[in-house]
Write a protein that holds these residues in place. Structure first.
Motif, mmCIF file in Angstrom:
data_model
loop_
_atom_site.group_PDB
_atom_site.id
_atom_site.type_symbol
_atom_site.label_atom_id
_atom_site.label_comp_id
_atom_site.label_asym_id
_atom_site.label_seq_id
_atom_site.Cartn_x
_atom_site.Cartn_y
_atom_site.Cartn_z
ATOM 1 N N GLU A 51 17.243 19.456 15.158
ATOM 2 C CA GLU A 51 16.017 19.943 15.797
ATOM 3 C C GLU A 51 14.853 19.008 15.519
ATOM 4 O OE1 GLU A 51 16.947 24.768 15.598
ATOM 5 O OE2 GLU A 51 15.853 23.771 13.984
ATOM 6 N N LEU A 52 14.748 18.536 14.281
ATOM 7 C CA LEU A 52 13.667 17.625 13.916
ATOM 8 C C LEU A 52 13.810 16.290 14.634
ATOM 9 C CD1 LEU A 52 13.526 18.377 10.088
ATOM 10 C CD2 LEU A 52 11.874 19.092 11.819
ATOM 11 N N ASN B 256 12.572 10.655 12.494
ATOM 12 C CA ASN B 256 12.859 9.229 12.333
ATOM 13 C C ASN B 256 14.300 9.023 11.865
ATOM 14 O OD1 ASN B 256 12.286 6.412 12.020
ATOM 15 N ND2 ASN B 256 12.008 6.748 9.822
ATOM 16 N N ARG B 257 15.077 8.200 12.602
ATOM 17 C CA ARG B 257 16.427 7.853 12.179
ATOM 18 C C ARG B 257 16.750 6.441 12.656
ATOM 19 N NH1 ARG B 257 21.609 11.601 13.556
ATOM 20 N NH2 ARG B 257 21.263 10.713 15.637
ATOM 21 N N ARG B 258 17.563 5.734 11.873
ATOM 22 C CA ARG B 258 17.819 4.323 12.131
ATOM 23 C C ARG B 258 18.363 4.061 13.533
ATOM 24 N NH1 ARG B 258 21.988 1.048 8.375
ATOM 25 N NH2 ARG B 258 20.464 1.654 6.771
ATOM 26 N N LEU C 128 5.048 2.205 7.525
ATOM 27 C CA LEU C 128 5.815 1.378 6.591
ATOM 28 C C LEU C 128 6.794 2.228 5.783
ATOM 29 C CD1 LEU C 128 2.958 -0.992 5.351
ATOM 30 C CD2 LEU C 128 4.858 -1.576 6.869
ATOM 31 N N ALA C 129 6.397 3.447 5.440
ATOM 32 C CA ALA C 129 7.312 4.359 4.741
ATOM 33 C C ALA C 129 8.489 4.727 5.640
ATOM 34 C CB ALA C 129 6.555 5.611 4.308
ATOM 35 N N SER C 130 8.239 4.928 6.928
ATOM 36 C CA SER C 130 9.320 5.223 7.877
ATOM 37 C C SER C 130 10.284 4.055 7.987
ATOM 38 C CB SER C 130 8.735 5.551 9.248
ATOM 39 O OG SER C 130 7.978 6.744 9.219
ATOM 40 N N LEU C 131 9.741 2.839 7.973
ATOM 41 C CA LEU C 131 10.601 1.645 8.001
ATOM 42 C C LEU C 131 11.463 1.571 6.747
ATOM 43 C CD1 LEU C 131 8.119 -1.013 9.439
ATOM 44 C CD2 LEU C 131 10.267 -0.277 10.499
ATOM 45 N N ALA C 132 10.883 1.865 5.597
ATOM 46 C CA ALA C 132 11.652 1.864 4.350
ATOM 47 C C ALA C 132 12.767 2.898 4.408
ATOM 48 C CB ALA C 132 10.729 2.139 3.162
ATOM 49 N N SER C 133 12.471 4.031 5.014
ATOM 50 C CA SER C 133 13.461 5.110 5.116
ATOM 51 C C SER C 133 14.670 4.685 5.946
ATOM 52 C CB SER C 133 12.808 6.358 5.717
ATOM 53 O OG SER C 133 13.751 7.395 5.876
ATOM 54 N N TRP D 34 16.857 2.074 4.177
ATOM 55 C CA TRP D 34 17.658 2.555 3.058
ATOM 56 C C TRP D 34 18.727 3.554 3.497
ATOM 57 C CZ3 TRP D 34 17.711 0.511 -1.672
ATOM 58 C CH2 TRP D 34 18.400 1.209 -2.680
ATOM 59 N N TYR D 35 18.385 4.435 4.430
ATOM 60 C CA TYR D 35 19.307 5.486 4.852
ATOM 61 C C TYR D 35 19.794 5.220 6.274
ATOM 62 C CZ TYR D 35 17.152 7.968 0.934
ATOM 63 O OH TYR D 35 16.691 8.321 -0.306
ATOM 64 N N GLU D 36 21.095 5.316 6.448
ATOM 65 C CA GLU D 36 21.669 5.026 7.763
ATOM 66 C C GLU D 36 21.580 6.209 8.715
ATOM 67 O OE1 GLU D 36 25.936 3.620 9.751
ATOM 68 O OE2 GLU D 36 25.743 3.841 7.582
ATOM 69 N N ASN D 37 21.828 7.415 8.201
ATOM 70 C CA ASN D 37 21.956 8.556 9.106
ATOM 71 C C ASN D 37 21.077 9.731 8.698
ATOM 72 O OD1 ASN D 37 23.191 9.554 11.487
ATOM 73 N ND2 ASN D 37 24.524 10.853 10.255
ATOM 74 N N THR D 38 20.019 9.481 7.921
ATOM 75 C CA THR D 38 19.125 10.548 7.485
ATOM 76 C C THR D 38 17.968 10.682 8.463
ATOM 77 O OG1 THR D 38 19.655 10.250 5.145
ATOM 78 C CG2 THR D 38 17.548 11.299 5.663
ATOM 79 N N VAL D 39 17.637 11.918 8.819
ATOM 80 C CA VAL D 39 16.483 12.178 9.681
ATOM 81 C C VAL D 39 15.263 12.360 8.779
ATOM 82 C CG1 VAL D 39 15.461 13.707 11.401
ATOM 83 C CG2 VAL D 39 17.923 13.272 11.427
#
Length: 511
Positions: A349-350, A356-358, A415-420, A423-428
């Motif tokens: 839903e989010l 945000n996801r890669r 920039l925090a979203s880019l770091a996320s 680092w994480y491949e499939n985290t929303v």
């Protein structure tokens, strides 16, 4: 005797009027606009739980907080008057919530139909008995989601929704649900293992499921559970009109038992609340000074509501902080009205509303790096972030100004979203915490380079420790936290702060 009369006349009787008026008015409003007309586009958990709590709290606070101040609670904790207001809101909200449960269940009669197809013509009915029906078990559609719950997202809840089509009719489904809750603090391997066990055990139960073991059916209204069943249909049939789909849930108890003891408990809960409040009101003495001010219709000397409204004024002293907080709250309200769960929307839903996801970002949806910073995964998530934003804004906006603070906030959030996603491949990823940790980094830079005068540094270090240090430690040792966004925001904020100090330290130190 005079004091008792004052307390009964100016506190207890107004409470009775406000509480009874709130319960009766909201219930009548709900019955007319939701049940009779069906024009309230809100989920049942909002109408049954969260709106009653909010309405009770707001009306009690608005109409009764000034009156409670005439009680002499000196010598007790500073929040003594708040406790009285809280008890008033609680005594109003609990029976109000119970009345909504009773209203929804009692407003509909049991309809006997000869076939499933007839239900499609009974749009305004909720309960049905059907003498004979058949379900195509092997055409069942499934959807699984997970939600976190608890104050610190300590629980992870799995839900499996199975939409089973009735034979010889379209758009009517037999709903079967399975659920399981586990601790959210385990490793991803343990969570995946628990998830597989849950799916396997649910499949075994479903293979033995007796579709005929039902006394009557309940048609699901607009709710999270209905969304789960509709998502199962949507995944298999994306072109189907979901508004036309009817989900029937089997009920095994007698129809007459659906209300239980709800009705007498509405009055019982209200009576208990009124009695407790009456005792609480009679115990303390009257504050003679405050009583004179009340008689003279003078406002409160310390009014938290006015202070909060003053802070949230986008044209006031803290323009940037107010604008950012109001934007975050506004986006969250739109999310809730759109149908997302108030406490724990699912990652899917989010993602659909701008998380945000890669994968999505690398496919060109770069706007998610920005939009995710204004989306929150529940009311508690929003509340904690906004409190942190308020304190940091009060410490920083005076130095950098409104425009610079907004620019820094947005920049750190991106920039925090880019770091996320690095680092994480499939985290929303969602939430303002990355941008807020950017403000923590900015504050850290100002403290390290001694921008603040000595008398302000202790308070600034305390704020940094509470909203930066403790949060980082909690994120490291807990599950479900986007630590990459936190550290990315903190680092970017510190770098920006260091640059600003090099450029403007003389101007800062003059403030």
């Amino acid at each position: 005797m005079k004091n008792i009369k004052i307390k009964l006349q100016y506190i207890f009787l107004p409470f009775l009027l406000v509480s009874i008026g709130t319960i009766v008015s909201y219930t009548a409003f709900r019955w007319f606009f939701d049940i009779k007309l069906g024009i309230l586009p809100l989920k049942e958990n909002l109408l049954n739980l969260w709106i009653p709590i909010t309405v009770a709290g707001i009306l009690v606070y608005v109409f009764l907080r000034r009156k409670v101040k005439i009680l002499n609670l000196r010598g007790k904790r500073d929040d003594g008057h708040f406790v009285y207001v809280f008890v008033m809101a609680f005594a109003t909200g609990i029976p109000l919530m119970m009345s909504q449960q009773y209203l929804v269940k009692s407003a509909y009669k049991l309809q006997e139909v000869s076939s499933i197809a007839e239900i499609q013509n009974l749009q305004n009915e909720k309960y049905f008995t059907i003498p004979a029906f058949q379900v195509n078990k092997y055409a069942s559609l499934s959807h699984v989601n997970s939600r976190v719950s608890g104050r610190n997202n300590e629980n992870l809840n799995f839900h499996l929704y199975l939409s089973c089509p009735f034979k010889f009719v379209d758009n009517v489904w037999y709903g079967v649900e399975y659920s399981r809750s586990i601790k959210n603090s385990g490793t991803e391997q343990k969570k995946n293992s628990a998830y597989r066990i849950f799916i396997r055990s649910s499949e075994e139960k479903f293979n033995k499921y007796n579709f005929q073991d039902v006394r009557y059916f309940e048609k699901l209204g607009y709710s999270d559970d209905k969304d789960g069943f509709l998502n199962a249909i949507k995944e298999q049939y994306p072109d189907k009109n979901l508004k036309e789909q009817i989900i029937l849930i089997p009920k095994k108890e007698a129809f007459s038992e659906r209300l239980g003891n709800t009705f007498p408990w509405i009055f019982g809960a209200y009576g208990i609340g009124v009695f407790v409040l009456l005792i609480m009101i009679l115990i303390p003495k009257i504050d003679e000074e405050e009583w004179k001010r009340f008689q003279q219709k003078k406002p409160l000397r310390d009014d938290d509501v006015k202070d909060i409204l003053k802070f949230l004024n986008p044209t006031g002293v803290y323009k940037a902080s107010a604008i950012l907080i109001l934007l975050n709250i506004g986006v969250f309200l739109v999310m809730v009205l759109y149908g997302l769960n108030l406490m724990s929307p699912t990652p899917q839903e989010l993602l659909e509303i701008g998380g945000n996801r890669r994968t999505e970002v690398l496919n060109g949806e770069y706007w998610r790096l920005f939009s995710a910073t204004f989306i929150h995964g529940g009311l508690l998530h929003l509340g904690m972030n906004m409190v942190g934003l308020a304190f940091l804004g009060m410490l920083l906006e005076h130095f950098v100004g409104a425009v610079k603070l907004i620019v820094i906030y947005v920049t750190c959030g991106i920039l925090a979203s880019l770091a996320s996603i690095y680092w994480y491949e499939n985290t929303v990823g969602v939430g303002a915490s990355g941008a807020i940790y950017g403000l923590n980094g900015l504050l850290l830079a100002f403290l390290v380079f001694k921008v603040y005068p000595k008398y302000e540094r202790s308070a600034a270090w305390i704020v940094l420790g509470l909203f930066g240090g403790i949060g980082l430690l909690f994120g490291i040792f807990s599950g479900g936290i986007d630590n990459a966004a936190h550290f990315g925001g903190l680092f970017s904020g510190f770098v920006i702060g260091a640059i600003l100090v090099l450029l403007y330290k003389k101007q800062f130190t003059k403030k």
